[in-house]
Design an enzyme around this catalytic site. Structure first.
Site, PDB file in Angstrom:
ATOM      1  CD  GLU A   1      46.205  42.028  42.953  1.00 35.60           C
ATOM      2  OE1 GLU A   1      46.420  41.548  44.201  1.00 35.60           O
ATOM      3  OE2 GLU A   1      46.725  41.558  42.242  1.00 35.60           O
ATOM      4  CB  THR A  31      48.959  37.729  41.760  1.00 39.23           C
ATOM      5  OG1 THR A  31      48.256  38.600  42.516  1.00 39.23           O
ATOM      6  CG2 THR A  31      48.646  38.144  40.341  1.00 39.23           C
ATOM      7  CG  HIS A  85      48.772  44.613  45.509  1.00 37.44           C
ATOM      8  ND1 HIS A  85      49.279  44.684  46.633  1.00 37.44           N
ATOM      9  CD2 HIS A  85      48.898  43.231  44.901  1.00 37.44           C
ATOM     10  CE1 HIS A  85      50.064  43.341  46.778  1.00 37.44           C
ATOM     11  NE2 HIS A  85      49.680  42.829  45.461  1.00 37.44           N
ATOM     12  CG  ASP A  93      44.473  38.216  42.458  1.00 37.37           C
ATOM     13  OD1 ASP A  93      43.650  38.717  43.157  1.00 37.37           O
ATOM     14  OD2 ASP A  93      45.746  38.684  42.492  1.00 37.37           O
ATOM     15  CG  HIS A  94      45.120  36.994  46.104  1.00 38.18           C
ATOM     16  ND1 HIS A  94      44.991  38.184  47.094  1.00 38.18           N
ATOM     17  CD2 HIS A  94      46.001  37.390  45.099  1.00 38.18           C
ATOM     18  CE1 HIS A  94      46.007  39.343  46.250  1.00 38.18           C
ATOM     19  NE2 HIS A  94      46.562  38.570  45.456  1.00 38.18           N
TER      20      HIS A  94
END
Length: 730
Positions: A259, A303, A419, A480-481
């Site tokens: 994440e 996500t 996150h 993911d990002h």
């Protein structure tokens, strides 16, 4: 008859004027301090000053049509409050996503609302009170009667005159916008342009109409449309490299979703300490192929967009989350169902609620056999933080389920602790690791949660080795990002940590910040660090070829990263294109901003050859996104089934009884069971070790009571029947 001359500001129209001016002031504040609208000349500034006036007057004038004075004032206040809520919601959303809310995003808020609380609070600024201060003061002034209710009846003419003036202002705004940006609403590739030239209210109405039009087009879609998409993907298909095709055939696949994990974390030291020592070692491992120039390509779905690309090889949609907006109804040809044809069992482990991003519905349509959401893990309050169960607990508590899955399996772990707002309980912090001491708390927290994630992954890898799973498993790890760097506050604090000067920061640096790690780890693969440009859209073709499965007949927009025909062109969801030579911001071609990718210098003059190259790249990027959107928004896969592919039947799956189904299948298979539990002739949970202070052996070893007692709807209706064996469960 005597007429009392009334102070203009004490009339209804005066009250509307006060509300309009106050809203204009706070809109200007948001436009200049929160939204990055790219205002480049005085004319654009003038247009922005006009944008909120016309729609605001039209909206507030609706309150004038009420004949009763008090009702009229209340109506105008309510309408102004709703407009302020829309502005405020977009300010918060923009801070996180650098984009504006869409109707699809708003409609699907319920599917992502759980877990958003702390994240939203972290995005609030003290200055946000300015957006609400006018309403508070005006209400007080009404209560103490400094602002008096105008008792006169207004009839129809005066309200209509005010509405007409609002329409005139809106028309003037649209005329000026057209002179500055022709065909704005016809060629909408960037929502910020619509907001810049027409304002937030007009954009919101336009987006709503566009969404309704899209839904109608979807209903009218036909099988002919799929041929265009097929032609495009076949034209850009990249043949498998014989050296790698089938290299992982028959192996288990574990995908570790890291994440918000960005590439710059790899090898980074703060205060002389590695932030992610284990992942650093894995990155350079002799059995790991690592990609150093791998970009995330997510849009508003964040996500869920990353998941969609890895599972289906198609891009997320332009105006929201594909999972949330379309996932319940769309037909997919994703990795779980493709692998199911060759004997794989699939599962997802995620410590958040199953409805987040609509996963409980989407995973069924993708063909996942099992989905272990928050219900399958500890329910203790201090075991969760932010978006769900802490990562160390997710991995450790998942083993009792993982060991029951029939092999070969395709399994995905979605971590959540790293996150935003990157919070970590004191008990989970490493006393031997000291984070940065920048002026930005988010940046300081980010390194702590990334360090925690690194420790979590190490504990899981230790288990893979102890249990023997590492010998027959390919592990894929990816970020993911982006996690940080979406605002100037974050960038000004982050830049020095990365050895950069924030005063010289450009869109080139922001684009390079979108790199995330991608690693393929397994015994027998020759480890290397691959420097070619690559992206999330390329993962599925690469994975399938490694497993010895051809993807030629599937509609996928990426290419096998090991193919000799691989083309290094990375298309972002916002249109930005990255190649070895160019970074084309927003995909706007030579009329926009373009950088030399090798030097980072902005290109201001283009020769004929460069113009042709860039035009071709822009066309490729736009066409890729267009055909992906056409495929997904129109649900075209319902018209196409590749030879040998068995479509998913979502009614086969009941995620409430995952555990019971696995035990039943193991019992039916007997000596033919390939689960890790069967191979070890008992549980492997004692092989898992973690330093998580919250964990106890019961949570690692024992199945929660609510899971043991779970019953499917079908079994409730037929208590005496035994679950039938699905011919694709193995």
């Amino acid at each position: 008859m005597n007429k009392t001359k009334r102070n203009f500001w004490q009339t209804r129209i005066g009250f509307l004027t006060i509300l309009t001016l106050c809203f204009w002031a706070k809109y200007m504040y948001a436009a200049y301090f929160d939204f990055k609208l790219g205002l480049s000349d005085p004319y654009q500034h003038f247009i922005v000053w006009l944008t909120p006036l016309g729609t605001c007057i039209i909206i507030l004038s609706l309150g004038l049509y009420f004949s009763k004075p008090l009702v009229s004032y209340i109506a105008m206040l309510v309408l102004d409050t709703i407009n302020t809520i829309l502005l405020f919601a977009n300010v918060i959303y923009y801070r996180q996503f650098s984009d504006f809310l869409t109707s699809k995003t708003i409609q699907n808020t319920g599917k992502v609302s759980q877990g958003l609380g702390k994240s939203t609070v972290a995005l609030l600024h003290p200055s946000d009170i300015f957006l609400w201060l006018d309403l508070i003061i005006i209400i007080i002034l009404l209560i103490i009667k400094v602002i008096k209710i105008d008792p006169r009846k207004y009839g129809f003419k005066r309200p209509f005159a005010v509405s007409s003036f609002g329409v005139f202002m809106l028309t003037l705004n649209m005329f000026l916008a057209e002179t500055s940006r022709p065909r704005l609403l016809r060629n909408t590739f960037d929502r910020s342009y619509v907001v810049k030239y027409l304002g937030l209210d007009t954009y919101s109405v336009y987006d709503l109409l566009k969404s309704a039009q899209s839904n109608q087009v979807k209903k009218n879609a036909n099988a002919e449309d799929i041929n265009q998409v097929l032609d495009f993907t076949k034209k850009h298909y990249a043949k498998a490299n014989p050296k790698y095709f089938g290299k992982a055939k028959g192996k288990n696949v574990i995908v570790l979703h890291l994440e918000s994990f960005q590439q710059f974390l790899i090898g980074l030291k703060v205060n002389g300490q590695e932030v992610t020592p284990f992942l650093n070692s894995l990155y350079h491992n002799k059995d790991t192929v690592s990609f150093s120039n791998f970009y995330h390509q997510v849009g508003l779905g964040r996500t869920s967009d990353a998941e969609n690309m890895l599972e289906t090889g198609t891009y997320g949609i332009s105006d929201g989350s594909l999972f949330s907006s379309l996932g319940s109804e769309n037909t997919f040809q994703g990795a779980p169902q493709i692998l199911r044809q060759t004997g794989y069992t699939s599962a997802v482990f995620h410590g958040n609620t199953g409805t987040f991003w609509n996963r409980n519905e989407v995973y069924k349509n993708l063909g996942y056999n099992y989905f272990f959401d928050a219900n399958y893990f500890s329910q203790k309050k201090n075991d969760k933080i932010g978006y769900g169960l802490k990562d160390k607990l997710l991995f450790s508590e998942s083993i009792k389920y993982l060991e029951q899955i029939q092999q070969p399996f395709y399994v995905k772990y979605l971590t959540v602790t790293n996150h935003i707002p990157f919070q970590l309980d004191q008990e989970d912090k490493d006393d031997n690791f000291t984070t940065t001491n920048t002026s930005n708390t988010t940046i300081n927290n980010y390194f702590e949660t990334a360090h925690y994630l690194d420790q979590s992954v190490k504990e899981f890898f230790d288990y893979l080795k102890k249990s023997g799973l590492d010998k027959n498993t390919m592990v894929i790890l990816y970020g993911d990002h982006y996690g940080v760097g979406s605002s100037d506050d974050e960038l000004s604090a982050l830049a020095p940590v990365l050895g950069k000067d924030f005063s010289k920061w450009t869109s080139y640096d922001t684009t390079e910040l979108q790199k995330v790690p991608f690693m393929i780890h397994m015994n027998g693969i020759k480890g290397t660090i691959d420097k070619k440009l690559s992206g999330e859209i390329d993962v599925l073709p690469t994975l399938l070829h490694l497993l010895g499965i051809s993807n030629k007949n599937y509609i996928q927009f990426g290419q096998d990263l090991f193919s000799k025909q691989y083309r290094q062109v990375i298309v972002f969801r916002n249109g930005t294109i990255v190649t070895p030579k160019y970074i084309i911001i927003g995909g706007k071609g030579t009329k926009g901003t373009i950088y030399n990718h090798q030097t980072g210098e902005k290109i201001t003059k283009f020769n004929k050859k460069q113009k042709a190259e860039i035009a071709k790249l822009v066309e490729y990027g736009r066409t890729s996104l267009h055909y992906s959107d056409l495929l997904n928004n129109h649900n075209l896969l319902r018209f196409y089934t590749p030879a040998g592919f068995i479509p998913t039947n979502p009614n086969e799956f009941d995620y409430k009884i995952n555990y019971q189904k696995m035990l039943q299948l193991r019992k039916e298979l007997g000596n033919k069971s390939t689960s890790l539990y069967s191979q070890h002739k008992g549980t492997t949970t004692e092989l898992y070790t973690t330093d998580a202070s919250e964990i106890d052996k019961d949570e690692i070893n024992n199945i929660p009571e609510n899971i043991q007692s779970a019953t499917s709807e079908k079994n409730k209706n037929n208590q005496n029947s035994s679950p039938g064996k699905d011919n694709l469960d193995k």
